[in-house]
Design an enzyme around this catalytic site. Sequence first.
Site, PDB file in Angstrom:
ATOM      1  N   ASN A 219      69.092  27.938  -8.061  1.00 18.62           N
ATOM      2  CA  ASN A 219      68.261  28.125  -9.248  1.00 18.62           C
ATOM      3  C   ASN A 219      68.601  27.024 -10.244  1.00 18.62           C
ATOM      4  O   ASN A 219      69.545  27.144 -11.030  1.00 18.62           O
ATOM      5  CB  ASN A 219      68.497  29.504  -9.851  1.00 18.62           C
ATOM      6  CG  ASN A 219      67.974  30.610  -8.962  1.00 18.62           C
ATOM      7  OD1 ASN A 219      66.776  30.866  -8.908  1.00 18.62           O
ATOM      8  ND2 ASN A 219      68.891  31.265  -8.235  1.00 18.62           N
ATOM      9  N   GLU A 220      67.852  25.947 -10.187  1.00 15.51           N
ATOM     10  CA  GLU A 220      68.111  24.771 -10.999  1.00 15.51           C
ATOM     11  C   GLU A 220      67.645  24.989 -12.439  1.00 15.51           C
ATOM     12  O   GLU A 220      66.954  25.974 -12.750  1.00 15.51           O
ATOM     13  CB  GLU A 220      67.390  23.561 -10.400  1.00 15.51           C
ATOM     14  CG  GLU A 220      67.829  23.187  -8.984  1.00 15.51           C
ATOM     15  CD  GLU A 220      69.177  22.469  -8.934  1.00 15.51           C
ATOM     16  OE1 GLU A 220      69.923  22.501  -9.939  1.00 15.51           O
ATOM     17  OE2 GLU A 220      69.496  21.875  -7.892  1.00 15.51           O
TER      18      GLU A 220
END
Length: 640
Positions: A162-163
């Site tokens: 989850n950037e």
Amino acid sequence: MAILNLLEETRFEKLPVAIFANSEAASREVARRIAEVITENDNIDRNTVIGLATGATPVLLYQELVRLYREEGVSFKNVITFNLDEYYPMQPNSKQSYVTFMKEHLFNHIDIDWNNVHIPDGTLEEEQVAEYCLEYERKISLHGGIDIQILGIGRTGHIGFNEPGSAPNSGTRLVTLADLTRSDASEDFGGKENVPTKAITMGIGTVFKAKEIILMAWSHKKASIIKKAVECEISTHVPATFLQLSDKVQFVLDKGAASELTRFDTPWLVKDCVWDDELIKKAVIWLSYKVAKPILKLTEDDYNNNGMAQLATNYGPVYDINIKVFNRIQHTITGWPGGKPNVDDSQRPERAKPAIKRSLIFSPHPDDDVISMGGTFIRLSDHGHDVHVAYQTSGNTAVWDHDALRFTEFAIDFSKSRSLDTRRLEQEYRDMLKFLKSKKPNQADTEVIKTVKGLIRKGEAIAGARFVGLDDSHIHFMDLEFYELSKTETKSNYDNDIRKTKELLQEIKPNQIFTAGDFADPHGTHKVCFDILLEALKQLKLEKTDWIQDCWVWLYRGAWHEFKIHEIQMAVPLSPLEVERKRNAIFKHQSQKDYPVFPGDDSREFWVRAEDRTRETAKAYNRLGLAEYEAIEAFVRYIF
């Protein structure tokens, strides 16, 4: 009162943090908690659902879980696992796949039912991924949700993949990887260009549904992002900050990862301190930078208005504190890294005697010496010290394939020009071409290609050391075994490398040693090289070797990071001419110029990084009110 004091110390921290002496102790505690949950559920005939992470962080955890299975009877027969993520596209039998990772580190060594293992499928057609992700979520729910979710944290602040930009309610999905994330994975894939640009990951919302969440982080390398995740405001720029919204999360850290939390980095802001000379020095330097004043211009108001009233009250007047700290920093500066002969050395970082020292520089890769301390290397040589350099590994993995071909072509052409028989060499060249045409990312080279690449780097190292002023008898190539073995097997025994290091030390009997002190990455070549050297020194000390008692060890750092100013114990200033000479020594390493194979997350050339780093150190000293230098190379003494 103890509870109140702890609350005061942790008042900047927005979620629970447990700190352990090292990653081994922390991993044992997390493994104990997992085993506890498994046992509790087994006792009520219920499956345990665990969310698993990959990467370097959980490796020790998985080793401990394997030990608990083998030695303490913890069974995984009733355990169901869901992995956080997988690269996309990715074949499950690929060396870089998380299927391979989980098998090697955990699943192949415990009694888990493979039907209970769930890892995102990197082989799907892209149009199938969305439905697959929904089904992944349904399976988690079908099994009653995740009991305990293990997380690591990336330097972008990502959890799973989850950037930055990920939403707090996001579910399992296909994502695009950040450039920094791909850079960090580049060594596993043989270059960033081979790292997939996408991945399938559980969402932050998926993670939130777990009954218990444990985020683990080790080493100083993770310290800055941990501070953001724990102490900063919630932001999509740092996805891990969303964990502050959960009352089921705990961060489990070692001392390195926790080192930039306020209670450790600037403790005077949260509690009364036990002030010693080192903490006073650190605090005064911090204050000088914070208020943008030289040390000798700091006032009592500066102290009182920035959390340092206790120091001013107990040890003031503040000008006396300023003078003391200023002098301590000034005394770190020396143009004589080998010690200045025939002077009072009580205020100098190095001893005056012996006037001519045997200096041994250990270089993990064949260019770390000139990149990290080239100016000091030159100064030691110019001052007439008996300087040796030891290149600990071949560095052959950091040479481009096309350079290996180019040098082999040169050897063939040269041999032909001298009317020498080239048939064997030409056959080796054809074999190289054939292999390289079908070479897979991060695939180990053939022995011939390794040899060519190693010779390229050896020649460059010799050229650099000669340029500095060494003759060939003072240039040593150690070829430590771990460097080659680590590419094909897990090796925890470094006995041969330690023996080889002891033999070199006994041969030279150095008065001073310079070695790489880059400990941010505990799995990196620099750290392993240091550990081998340290063990060799400790063994020699136990053996009561005569010269070892008077041998000093100085740590230097590489082209990316420098010691913090308060840590520096020897600062060697460089003139503009010495900076240029250092640059020319670095230029001898032509295979590493322009764009190296493993550049990390810094696009600058190594010589630029080195000059910028040492120039920034000089500026930092100048801002404290000290003399203005072109550049400064910094060192910390290590007591073994």
